[in-house]
Design a protein around this motif. Structure first.
Motif, PDB file in Angstrom:
ATOM      1  N   MET A   1      43.622  53.278  36.212  1.00  0.00           N
ATOM      2  CA  MET A   1      42.738  52.236  35.697  1.00  0.00           C
ATOM      3  C   MET A   1      42.802  52.241  34.170  1.00  0.00           C
ATOM      4  N   LYS A   2      42.920  51.050  33.582  1.00  0.00           N
ATOM      5  CA  LYS A   2      43.077  50.957  32.138  1.00  0.00           C
ATOM      6  C   LYS A   2      42.459  49.662  31.645  1.00  0.00           C
ATOM      7  N   TYR A   3      41.743  49.745  30.516  1.00  0.00           N
ATOM      8  CA  TYR A   3      41.312  48.512  29.882  1.00  0.00           C
ATOM      9  C   TYR A   3      41.543  48.623  28.376  1.00  0.00           C
ATOM     10  N   VAL A   4      41.850  47.461  27.783  1.00  0.00           N
ATOM     11  CA  VAL A   4      42.138  47.366  26.356  1.00  0.00           C
ATOM     12  C   VAL A   4      41.159  46.376  25.746  1.00  0.00           C
ATOM     13  N   ARG A   5      40.530  46.777  24.656  1.00  0.00           N
ATOM     14  CA  ARG A   5      39.586  45.894  23.967  1.00  0.00           C
ATOM     15  C   ARG A   5      39.998  45.793  22.496  1.00  0.00           C
ATOM     16  N   GLU A   6      40.447  44.603  22.079  1.00  0.00           N
ATOM     17  CA  GLU A   6      40.809  44.370  20.685  1.00  0.00           C
ATOM     18  C   GLU A   6      39.761  43.470  20.060  1.00  0.00           C
ATOM     19  N   LEU A   7      39.150  43.941  18.967  1.00  0.00           N
ATOM     20  CA  LEU A   7      38.080  43.202  18.319  1.00  0.00           C
ATOM     21  C   LEU A   7      38.654  42.204  17.313  1.00  0.00           C
ATOM     22  N   SER A   8      37.812  41.310  16.859  1.00  0.00           N
ATOM     23  CA  SER A   8      38.265  40.262  15.944  1.00  0.00           C
ATOM     24  C   SER A   8      38.728  40.809  14.599  1.00  0.00           C
ATOM     25  N   ASN A   9      38.256  42.008  14.212  1.00  0.00           N
ATOM     26  CA  ASN A   9      38.684  42.623  12.953  1.00  0.00           C
ATOM     27  C   ASN A   9      39.897  43.537  13.139  1.00  0.00           C
ATOM     28  N   LYS A  10      40.538  43.453  14.300  1.00  0.00           N
ATOM     29  CA  LYS A  10      41.752  44.212  14.627  1.00  0.00           C
ATOM     30  C   LYS A  10      41.480  45.662  15.012  1.00  0.00           C
ATOM     31  N   ASN A  11      40.226  46.083  15.024  1.00  0.00           N
ATOM     32  CA  ASN A  11      39.922  47.368  15.639  1.00  0.00           C
ATOM     33  C   ASN A  11      40.245  47.279  17.126  1.00  0.00           C
ATOM     34  N   LYS A  12      40.665  48.402  17.711  1.00  0.00           N
ATOM     35  CA  LYS A  12      41.148  48.355  19.093  1.00  0.00           C
ATOM     36  C   LYS A  12      40.729  49.612  19.837  1.00  0.00           C
ATOM     37  N   ILE A  13      40.370  49.452  21.099  1.00  0.00           N
ATOM     38  CA  ILE A  13      39.979  50.560  21.968  1.00  0.00           C
ATOM     39  C   ILE A  13      40.765  50.467  23.272  1.00  0.00           C
ATOM     40  N   VAL A  14      41.354  51.597  23.670  1.00  0.00           N
ATOM     41  CA  VAL A  14      42.068  51.656  24.939  1.00  0.00           C
ATOM     42  C   VAL A  14      41.479  52.791  25.765  1.00  0.00           C
TER      43      VAL A  14
ATOM     44  N   HIS B   1      29.024  58.560  24.012  1.00  0.00           N
ATOM     45  CA  HIS B   1      28.072  57.467  24.177  1.00  0.00           C
ATOM     46  C   HIS B   1      28.790  56.125  24.158  1.00  0.00           C
ATOM     47  N   LEU B   2      29.777  55.971  23.267  1.00  0.00           N
ATOM     48  CA  LEU B   2      30.563  54.734  23.238  1.00  0.00           C
ATOM     49  C   LEU B   2      31.291  54.523  24.560  1.00  0.00           C
ATOM     50  N   LYS B   3      31.915  55.584  25.070  1.00  0.00           N
ATOM     51  CA  LYS B   3      32.645  55.486  26.332  1.00  0.00           C
ATOM     52  C   LYS B   3      31.701  55.051  27.466  1.00  0.00           C
ATOM     53  N   LYS B   4      30.541  55.645  27.482  1.00  0.00           N
ATOM     54  CA  LYS B   4      29.557  55.308  28.519  1.00  0.00           C
ATOM     55  C   LYS B   4      29.149  53.842  28.430  1.00  0.00           C
ATOM     56  N   GLN B   5      28.918  53.360  27.211  1.00  0.00           N
ATOM     57  CA  GLN B   5      28.514  51.972  27.025  1.00  0.00           C
ATOM     58  C   GLN B   5      29.642  51.007  27.379  1.00  0.00           C
ATOM     59  N   LEU B   6      30.874  51.358  27.028  1.00  0.00           N
ATOM     60  CA  LEU B   6      32.016  50.507  27.361  1.00  0.00           C
ATOM     61  C   LEU B   6      32.214  50.426  28.872  1.00  0.00           C
ATOM     62  N   ASP B   7      32.037  51.558  29.537  1.00  0.00           N
ATOM     63  CA  ASP B   7      32.167  51.572  30.998  1.00  0.00           C
ATOM     64  C   ASP B   7      31.117  50.687  31.669  1.00  0.00           C
ATOM     65  N   LYS B   8      29.991  50.513  30.995  1.00  0.00           N
ATOM     66  CA  LYS B   8      28.932  49.654  31.529  1.00  0.00           C
ATOM     67  C   LYS B   8      29.154  48.182  31.181  1.00  0.00           C
ATOM     68  N   GLY B   9      30.201  47.931  30.364  1.00  0.00           N
ATOM     69  CA  GLY B   9      30.516  46.542  30.028  1.00  0.00           C
ATOM     70  C   GLY B   9      30.059  46.096  28.657  1.00  0.00           C
TER      71      GLY B   9
ATOM     72  N   ASP C   1      29.754  44.533  25.264  1.00  0.00           N
ATOM     73  CA  ASP C   1      30.586  43.446  24.738  1.00  0.00           C
ATOM     74  C   ASP C   1      30.156  43.024  23.332  1.00  0.00           C
ATOM     75  N   ASN C   2      29.252  43.768  22.752  1.00  0.00           N
ATOM     76  CA  ASN C   2      28.714  43.429  21.435  1.00  0.00           C
ATOM     77  C   ASN C   2      29.605  44.007  20.341  1.00  0.00           C
ATOM     78  N   GLU C   3      30.376  43.152  19.639  1.00  0.00           N
ATOM     79  CA  GLU C   3      31.328  43.640  18.636  1.00  0.00           C
ATOM     80  C   GLU C   3      30.628  44.364  17.489  1.00  0.00           C
ATOM     81  N   MET C   4      29.480  43.881  17.085  1.00  0.00           N
ATOM     82  CA  MET C   4      28.768  44.523  15.989  1.00  0.00           C
ATOM     83  C   MET C   4      28.416  45.971  16.339  1.00  0.00           C
ATOM     84  N   LEU C   5      27.943  46.176  17.562  1.00  0.00           N
ATOM     85  CA  LEU C   5      27.578  47.518  17.994  1.00  0.00           C
ATOM     86  C   LEU C   5      28.815  48.398  18.158  1.00  0.00           C
ATOM     87  N   ILE C   6      29.887  47.847  18.716  1.00  0.00           N
ATOM     88  CA  ILE C   6      31.123  48.623  18.874  1.00  0.00           C
ATOM     89  C   ILE C   6      31.666  49.043  17.516  1.00  0.00           C
ATOM     90  N   ASN C   7      31.648  48.139  16.543  1.00  0.00           N
ATOM     91  CA  ASN C   7      32.124  48.478  15.199  1.00  0.00           C
ATOM     92  C   ASN C   7      31.232  49.523  14.539  1.00  0.00           C
TER      93      ASN C   7
END
Length: 288
Positions: free
Chosen positions: A1-14, A130-138, A140-146
């Motif tokens: 299982m894999k998910y990729v999240r690329e933010l508008s400022n080019k920050n990226k999480i895999v 904590h970030l991993k836990k929040q991402l697993d829950k879905g 989607d707030n870019e401000m919080l992720i950044n």
């Protein structure tokens, strides 16, 4: 299982949860790799960095590395990469004076990290779990992720100061360049121990990997890290055993072999002296 999240400022999480994978990467951004279970093996120019749940690895922009996961049980990883604008702004903010920041005059220093393994503990561990836990829950707030990614960098810089800057200052050589070069070689020694901790390794092999004589290794390693290479190895084995007791169903005998101990009784004695509890009692306490 894999998910990729690329933010508008080019920050990226895999995020990846897998038993088997292989990637050949030419790193376009600054990247930090975390492992929450199992191990991921990375190679940079024949250097082997084995990332376990007690460590994380840092890669500079432009680094070419190979990543591999080959495991019976699933390995859970999280890779965060920072866009150029985001990390340059962070780096300038850390290094600039308040007056320069208020004037809006960026400095031109480009961040260059020491690519190695660092301890995954304290604030950075809490933040990334904590970030991993929040991402697993879905999440989607870019401000919080950044915000999480900002704190990741902030905590890394603190660890860098502790693991690199302070260690350089401890070395007894008069020239800064000499201290920096010696610590670079000691870093290679730590990487070798980390990647081969479950095997029968010798001081000669560690010293050879670090391009130091045995006596030079013993003296400078103790100066920088305040413990000997052997003590570092034993601590590493015990901590890896503790993690296996906590997260797997392996028997005590299996764990003793997996972390490189030859004698179960010696392992039990060392474990109890270090953690003030026997391995079996610790395992039972984690199950309750």
């Amino acid at each position: 299982m894999k998910y990729v999240r690329e933010l508008s400022n080019k920050n990226k999480i895999v995020s990846e949860h897998t038993r088997e994978s292989a990637h050949d990467e030419l790193n376009s951004d600054y990247t930090i790799k975390f492992v929450f279970s199992g191990a991921e093996n990375c190679e940079i120019n024949k250097r082997k960095l084995s990332i376990y749940p007690d460590s994380f690895a840092v890669f500079n922009e432009g680094t070419h590395y190979h990543s591999k996961i080959d495991s019976i049980t699933p390995v859970e990883t999280l890779t965060v990469s920072f866009g150029k604008t985001f990390i340059n702004d962070f780096h300038n903010t850390i290094l600039s004076s308040d007056d320069i920041l208020l004037d809006g005059q960026p400095i031109s220093n480009k961040p260059i990290f020491i690519e190695s393994l660092y301890p995954f503990e304290g604030d950075i561990k809490y933040n990334m779990l904590h970030l991993k836990k929040q991402l697993d829950k879905g999440l989607d707030n870019e401000m919080l992720i950044n915000q999480y990614m900002h704190h990741c960098l902030l905590n890394y810089y603190k660890i860098y100061h502790k693991e690199i800057v302070q260690k350089i200052d401890r070395l007894s050589f008069s020239k800064t360049k000499t201290r920096e070069e010696v610590l670079r070689r000691l870093t290679l020694a730590k990487e070798y121990i980390n990647s081969n901790y479950n095997q029968a390794i010798t001081l000669e092999a560690i010293a050879d990997h670090a391009c130091l004589s045995v006596n030079h290794l013993l003296r400078t390693f103790k100066e920088a890290y305040e413990i000997s290479p052997y003590q570092f190895l034993i601590q590493l084995r015990l901590n890896r055993a503790k993690n296996l007791l906590q997260t797997t169903s392996y028997s005590l005998t299996e764990i003793v072999g997996l972390v490189g101990f030859e004698c179960p009784s010696s392992f039990i004695r060392l474990f109890k002296n270090t953690f003030n509890i026997t391995p079996l009692k610790y395992k039972k306490s984690r199950l309750n």
